[in-house]
Structures are given as structure tokens and as C-alpha cells.
Design an enzyme around this catalytic site. Structure first.
Site, mmCIF file in Angstrom:
data_model
loop_
_atom_site.group_PDB
_atom_site.id
_atom_site.type_symbol
_atom_site.label_atom_id
_atom_site.label_comp_id
_atom_site.label_asym_id
_atom_site.label_seq_id
_atom_site.Cartn_x
_atom_site.Cartn_y
_atom_site.Cartn_z
ATOM 1 C CG ASP A 108 -30.218 14.997 -3.640
ATOM 2 O OD1 ASP A 108 -29.296 14.639 -4.377
ATOM 3 O OD2 ASP A 108 -31.290 14.370 -3.484
HETATM 4 N N1 URA Z 1 -30.736 9.808 -2.094
HETATM 5 C C1 URA Z 1 -31.330 10.950 -2.463
HETATM 6 O O1 URA Z 1 -32.379 10.954 -3.101
HETATM 7 N N2 URA Z 1 -30.745 12.102 -2.106
HETATM 8 C C2 URA Z 1 -29.616 12.173 -1.381
HETATM 9 O O2 URA Z 1 -29.142 13.257 -1.077
HETATM 10 C C3 URA Z 1 -29.021 10.963 -1.009
HETATM 11 C C4 URA Z 1 -29.603 9.792 -1.384
#
Ligand code: URA
Length: 240
Positions: A108
Site C-alpha cells: 500500500d
Molecule cells: N497488507 C496490507 O494491509 N498492506 C500491505 O501493503 C501489504 C499487506
């Protein structure tokens, strides 16, 4: 074309990210692959410098030197090659990589940590294929202290987006005032999965870092820095 070693045709197609090696063999058998205009009949053909390979009439670009990097993604970067809103992408951090690389999988915008960057489409498919996804380890700072029962829920699976998550691993690492650090290992790669899992047991993720992909660890790589993977690490990832 930057290419000067012979490469088996199925590997050449797979390295360009068009299909897996097996998929490439099927494309060859179906007569969809041409080399220098002629339908390829030999599945074991070695591509030579200057060959024009097409699949379904489309020229396969690539066969650049294959390169592999580990990047420590900082928060505030999007994990894709381009962003329609003009935000910085992780590829903007690679200042001396001329090859056309891409990030393997996604983190993310706010997540930090280990991201593999390569131009090897076959490795990308291998690491993200849902049938054999590799374990990924995250450390989440969350707004509370989960008890044993809540950690067990994470391990067994919680329902997110209407579907239960696969068995996972979860350990409380450390308390930090009213917050805590929890290590979560998952094999799936669903959208915002760790954040949603933590929400499912009643907390919120304040910070999230990916610390390992399989046995490949982030180590001491600074945020925003990257390094080449060693031949042993590359071999490990191809076979994990
Ligand atoms: N899980 C999440 O919530 N975000 C990420 O970036 C990777 C795994």
C-alpha cells in the site's frame, strides 16, 4: 536489443512476462509463435541475437539482461509503474536502473518495507501466483494490546471482504505504551489484507512494514534504498 547470449525460446517468452514457460510451450505447440516471420516448429529453439520473436503477431520486446533488486519502500510511494494522480512511484527511487523493471506484488501507499524489483516476468508470476504464494512477513504497529484469543483468531483466519483468510502466523512482539508491535505472516496477497485482518480483531494498523518475503529479509536496508540481490538469493526466490 541488449541481448547476446542464447536463450531457450520458452524462457525468452517467459522472461518477457507474456506467459509461464509451460504456457510458452503451449503457445509454440499451437503455432502462435513465429521467429523471423516463420511459425516455430522446434520447441527447443535457442533465440539468437537479432531474432524477431512474435507471439500472436505481437513482437516480444525484452530479453534485456535480467536484473533483480531488493528495495526498502518508504511510505508515500505507490507500487506501480505509473500513477494516474501523478504520485511518486517506487520506480522513481531507482536512479541507476536502465532496464524496464517492475515491482513484484504490491505494498500500500503507506506501507514500508521489502519489495522485489525485477524485469524477470517469470519470477514475478512465480512469486505472486495464487496457487503457491510465498510467506510474507509484516510487522504492524497497532493501537492496542491483542490478547491470546485475538492472536489465535488471526492465525485461524478472519473474515474480510466476505471471505475467510487462510491460516496465518501471528505473534505479539512488543508492547509500546498503549500500542503494540505484532508480527503477522501470510501467504495470500489480498487487498490491504493485514490492515483488514487487524481491523477484524478490533484494532487499527498505525504503521506497517514488510520485513521478509520467504527467507529473504529486509535486513538493514535503509528506507528508500535498494540493493542487487545475490545469485543465491535469486536462485532461492526462483525455487521457493
Ligand atoms: N497488507 C496490507 O494491509 N498492506 C500491505 O501493503 C501489504 C499487506
Amino acid at each position: 536489443m541488449i541481448y547476446n547470449v542464447r536463450m531457450r525460446i520458452n524462457k525468452y517468452i517467459a522472461a518477457a512476462g507474456v506467459a509461464s514457460r509451460r504456457g510458452a510451450d503451449e503457445l509454440i505447440a499451437a503455432g502462435k509463435v513465429r521467429v523471423n516471420g516463420a511459425v516455430l516448429t522446434q520447441p527447443g529453439y535457442d533465440v539468437k541475437d537479432g531474432d524477431r520473436v512474435t507471439v500472436n503477431g505481437k513482437l516480444i520486446e525484452g530479453a534485456e539482461r535480467l536484473v533483480y533488486y531488493a528495495l526498502n519502500k518508504p511510505a508515500g510511494y505507490i507500487t506501480s509503474a505509473r500513477d494516474e494522480f501523478g504520485r511518486q512511484t517506487v520506480l522513481n527511487l531507482l536512479t541507476d536502473v536502465p532496464e524496464r523493471v517492475f515491482p513484484v506484488g504490491r505494498l500500500d501507499y503507506e506501507t514500508t518495507g521489502l519489495l522485489i524489483i525485477t524485469n524477470d516476468g517469470e519470477l514475478g508470476n512465480h512469486l505472486t501466483h495464487p496457487s503457491g504464494e510465498v510467506w510474507k512477513t509484516y510487522v504492524a504497529r497497532i493501537n492496542g494490546h491483542p490478547d491470546r484469543r485475538q492472536l489465535e483468531e488471526l492465525r485461524r483466519g478472519v473474515v474480510i471482504d466476505g471471505r475467510k483468510t487462510a491460516p496465518a502466523q501471528a505473534e505479539l512482539l512488543e508492547l509500546d505504551g498503549s500500542c503494540s508491535f505484532v508480527e503477522i505472516r501470510i501467504r495470500e496477497g489480498r487487498n490491504r489484507q493485514v490492515r483488514k485482518m487487524v481491523e477484524a480483531i478490533g484494532f487499527r494498523v498505525l504503521e506497517l512494514q514488510r520485513t521478509a518475503i520467504g527467507e529473504l529479509r529486509l535486513g538493514r536496508l535503509k528506507e528508500g534504498s535498494y540493493r542487487k540481490l545475490t545469485p543465491d538469493e535469486i536462485e532461492y526466490l526462483k525455487n521457493c
